[in-house]
Motif scaffolding. Structure first.
Motif, PDB file in Angstrom:
ATOM      1  N   MET A  73       0.844  -1.196   0.000  1.00 39.93           N
ATOM      2  CA  MET A  73       0.000   0.000   0.000  1.00 39.93           C
ATOM      3  C   MET A  73       0.882   1.249   0.000  1.00 39.93           C
ATOM      4  O   MET A  73       1.892   1.300   0.697  1.00 39.93           O
ATOM      5  CB  MET A  73      -0.889  -0.020   1.253  1.00 39.93           C
ATOM      6  CG  MET A  73      -2.212   0.683   1.053  1.00 39.93           C
ATOM      7  SD  MET A  73      -3.292   0.507   2.499  1.00 39.93           S
ATOM      8  CE  MET A  73      -2.625   1.726   3.611  1.00 39.93           C
ATOM      9  N   THR A  74       0.489   2.252  -0.781  1.00 33.56           N
ATOM     10  CA  THR A  74       1.281   3.484  -0.829  1.00 33.56           C
ATOM     11  C   THR A  74       1.083   4.268   0.466  1.00 33.56           C
ATOM     12  O   THR A  74      -0.019   4.305   1.008  1.00 33.56           O
ATOM     13  CB  THR A  74       0.809   4.369  -2.006  1.00 33.56           C
ATOM     14  OG1 THR A  74       0.279   3.531  -3.017  1.00 33.56           O
ATOM     15  CG2 THR A  74       1.929   5.203  -2.549  1.00 33.56           C
ATOM     16  N   ALA A  75       2.172   4.895   0.911  1.00 38.16           N
ATOM     17  CA  ALA A  75       2.084   5.676   2.149  1.00 38.16           C
ATOM     18  C   ALA A  75       1.212   6.902   1.924  1.00 38.16           C
ATOM     19  O   ALA A  75       1.247   7.502   0.857  1.00 38.16           O
ATOM     20  CB  ALA A  75       3.487   6.091   2.564  1.00 38.16           C
ATOM     21  N   LYS A  76       0.428   7.247   2.954  1.00 36.95           N
ATOM     22  CA  LYS A  76      -0.390   8.468   2.865  1.00 36.95           C
ATOM     23  C   LYS A  76       0.534   9.675   2.917  1.00 36.95           C
ATOM     24  O   LYS A  76       1.545   9.666   3.614  1.00 36.95           O
ATOM     25  CB  LYS A  76      -1.362   8.521   4.044  1.00 36.95           C
ATOM     26  CG  LYS A  76      -2.622   7.718   3.815  1.00 36.95           C
ATOM     27  CD  LYS A  76      -3.649   7.999   4.888  1.00 36.95           C
ATOM     28  CE  LYS A  76      -3.645   6.917   5.940  1.00 36.95           C
ATOM     29  NZ  LYS A  76      -4.704   6.981   6.913  1.00 36.95           N
ATOM     30  N   GLN A  77       0.150  10.716   2.186  1.00 35.81           N
ATOM     31  CA  GLN A  77       0.970  11.933   2.178  1.00 35.81           C
ATOM     32  C   GLN A  77       0.275  13.013   2.990  1.00 35.81           C
ATOM     33  O   GLN A  77      -0.915  13.276   2.792  1.00 35.81           O
ATOM     34  CB  GLN A  77       1.151  12.435   0.752  1.00 35.81           C
ATOM     35  CG  GLN A  77       1.911  11.448  -0.119  1.00 35.81           C
ATOM     36  CD  GLN A  77       2.661  12.171  -1.225  1.00 35.81           C
ATOM     37  OE1 GLN A  77       3.346  13.143  -0.999  1.00 35.81           O
ATOM     38  NE2 GLN A  77       2.523  11.683  -2.437  1.00 35.81           N
ATOM     39  N   LYS A 109       4.219   9.915   4.397  1.00 30.83           N
ATOM     40  CA  LYS A 109       5.180  10.770   3.691  1.00 30.83           C
ATOM     41  C   LYS A 109       4.831  12.199   4.073  1.00 30.83           C
ATOM     42  O   LYS A 109       3.652  12.589   3.988  1.00 30.83           O
ATOM     43  CB  LYS A 109       5.015  10.613   2.179  1.00 30.83           C
ATOM     44  CG  LYS A 109       5.829   9.480   1.597  1.00 30.83           C
ATOM     45  CD  LYS A 109       5.503   9.372   0.143  1.00 30.83           C
ATOM     46  CE  LYS A 109       6.703   9.404  -0.738  1.00 30.83           C
ATOM     47  NZ  LYS A 109       6.317   9.195  -2.147  1.00 30.83           N
ATOM     48  N   GLN A 156      -1.338  16.687  -4.136  1.00 32.69           N
ATOM     49  CA  GLN A 156      -0.646  15.417  -3.900  1.00 32.69           C
ATOM     50  C   GLN A 156      -0.799  14.931  -2.470  1.00 32.69           C
ATOM     51  O   GLN A 156      -0.299  13.865  -2.134  1.00 32.69           O
ATOM     52  CB  GLN A 156       0.827  15.537  -4.289  1.00 32.69           C
ATOM     53  CG  GLN A 156       1.580  16.595  -3.515  1.00 32.69           C
ATOM     54  CD  GLN A 156       3.024  16.664  -3.932  1.00 32.69           C
ATOM     55  OE1 GLN A 156       3.687  15.642  -4.024  1.00 32.69           O
ATOM     56  NE2 GLN A 156       3.514  17.860  -4.195  1.00 32.69           N
ATOM     57  N   ASP A 208      -2.940  13.643   0.929  1.00 35.89           N
ATOM     58  CA  ASP A 208      -4.181  13.001   1.355  1.00 35.89           C
ATOM     59  C   ASP A 208      -4.799  13.773   2.511  1.00 35.89           C
ATOM     60  O   ASP A 208      -6.014  13.787   2.685  1.00 35.89           O
ATOM     61  CB  ASP A 208      -3.886  11.566   1.812  1.00 35.89           C
ATOM     62  CG  ASP A 208      -3.313  10.731   0.692  1.00 35.89           C
ATOM     63  OD1 ASP A 208      -4.066  10.430  -0.241  1.00 35.89           O
ATOM     64  OD2 ASP A 208      -2.099  10.427   0.722  1.00 35.89           O
ATOM     65  N   ALA A 256      -6.764   7.368   2.525  1.00 33.68           N
ATOM     66  CA  ALA A 256      -5.974   7.950   1.432  1.00 33.68           C
ATOM     67  C   ALA A 256      -6.959   8.387   0.350  1.00 33.68           C
ATOM     68  O   ALA A 256      -8.025   7.798   0.204  1.00 33.68           O
ATOM     69  CB  ALA A 256      -5.015   6.903   0.888  1.00 33.68           C
ATOM     70  N   SER A 261      -6.791   8.704  -6.484  1.00 32.17           N
ATOM     71  CA  SER A 261      -6.031   9.550  -7.393  1.00 32.17           C
ATOM     72  C   SER A 261      -6.315   9.148  -8.841  1.00 32.17           C
ATOM     73  O   SER A 261      -6.450   7.967  -9.147  1.00 32.17           O
ATOM     74  CB  SER A 261      -4.540   9.397  -7.076  1.00 32.17           C
ATOM     75  OG  SER A 261      -3.836  10.362  -7.790  1.00 32.17           O
TER      76      SER A 261
END
Lengths: 141, 212
Positions: free
Chosen positions: B1-5, B29, B47, B49, B113, B116
């Motif tokens: 899973m992509t890290a939340k920004q 992030k 970009q 979240d 998140a 996108s």
């Protein structure tokens, strides 16, 4: 209800094409309420003024830096002529001054380059939200 | 899973560091700014979240920044942190200061998140971009010969806006740097080398990538 008219004002042809392609991709992915739009292209401020008067677009994507005029001047002119027109400014600089000037002159939203799918979607969703409040009249040419 | 920004806006450097550390420990992030002006600029990149913002900040406070963003249609979560009572509808949540780090962690973990949408770039569009770079390279070389500083700056501006959209981040960075140099008081003679290098680069990018 007729399909909304979109005027794309940018002196760079691939930027106009990119916006058009991505708006259509959003409709194909059913992320927007509308299935289609009617597009018009202008590469200069003078072409934009003629098309604005002829076509009476519902939405204008307007680059802030144009070869023959400032996008901000054009924004004021468009809003004076048609206060209900939804205008999204496009700029390479998201300084507070740029953003505040655009809002003060009547811009509905502001896209900062580089383009992204999320930025275009946010602008289009805001446009559609405003349309539900004030729909396009059937008899609008 | 992509890290939340997460974008953190806090003018107090100690608290900013604390929040950064906390969010990083949650696997997020992070990016931090110290005033509302930078908050608006950064948020418009779409970009992040989540935005976590202080209220009282210099230049433009958290409330003014949030009002601008909401007015522009920014619909992602914005969490405020304040020592005083805040009556503002633009925030998704308002946390009382001093911040209870456990409560913050829970809130950040619960906030999903954002979906996108990828930018669509087909071959025709990409070819159009590189062909345009080639044209701009000739225009840039001509403007350099004629010492037309404003034209040079405008070309840099165009390249900067376009290149990043097409994944040419280094070219966009260089164009941005040169654009600022051309706006400064530095005499054009001193920028000759950078300008020539840029013209060559445009030619190379355009030539090697243009498709028919």
């Amino acid at each position: 209800m007729r399909e909304p008219k979109i005027l794309l004002v940018d002196d760079v042809d691939y930027s106009r094409q990119l916006l058009r392609n991505n708006i259509m991709a959003l409709t194909h992915s059913r992320l927007l309420q509308h299935n289609t739009f009617n597009f018009f292209n202008a590469g200069t401020a003078s072409a934009a003024v003629s098309l604005f008067n002829q076509q009476r677009p519902d939405l204008v994507f307007l680059d802030i830096e144009l070869p023959d005029s400032s996008g901000l001047e054009l924004l004021s002119r468009f809003k004076q002529e048609r206060p209900d027109c939804f205008i999204s400014m496009i700029s390479g600089q998201s300084t507070l001054q740029n953003v505040q000037q655009s809002i003060a002159k009547g811009a509905a939203t502001f896209i900062v380059k580089p383009f992204s799918g999320d930025k275009i979607l946010a602008a289009m969703r805001l446009f559609e939200k405003r349309l539900t409040v004030r729909p396009i009249a059937l008899d609008t040419p | 899973m992509t890290a939340k920004q997460i974008l953190i806006a806090e003018d107090d450097s100690f608290l900013r560091t604390l929040l950064l550390t906390q969010c990083q420990s949650l696997g997020m992030k992070t990016h931090a700014v110290a005033n509302g002006e930078h908050l608006v600029s950064e948020a418009l990149s779409y970009q992040y979240d989540i935005i976590l913002t202080d209220i009282q900040m210099p230049v433009c406070d958290g409330i003014a920044a949030t009002r601008i963003l909401r007015r522009l249609g920014y619909d992602r979560p914005i969490i405020a942190m304040s020592a005083d009572e805040v009556h503002e509808t633009g925030f998704d949540q308002i946390l009382a200061k001093p911040i209870d780090m456990r409560q913050l962690a829970q809130l950040l973990q619960q906030t999903p998140a954002q979906d996108s949408v990828a930018l669509q770039l087909d071959d025709e569009l990409i070819a159009l971009f590189y062909t345009n770079l080639q044209q701009l390279s000739s225009e840039f070389a001509r403007a350099l010969q004629l010492a037309q500083r404003d034209t040079l700056r405008q070309i840099c501006h165009k390249v900067k806006g376009g290149a990043a959209s097409f994944g040419e981040a280094d070219l966009a960075k260089l164009a941005d740097k040169l654009q600022h140099e051309l706006l400064s008081d530095t005499p054009l003679d001193e920028l000759q080398q950078s300008c020539q290098y840029f013209a060559q680069l445009l030619q190379q990018f355009g030539g090697s990538n243009a498709r028919t």
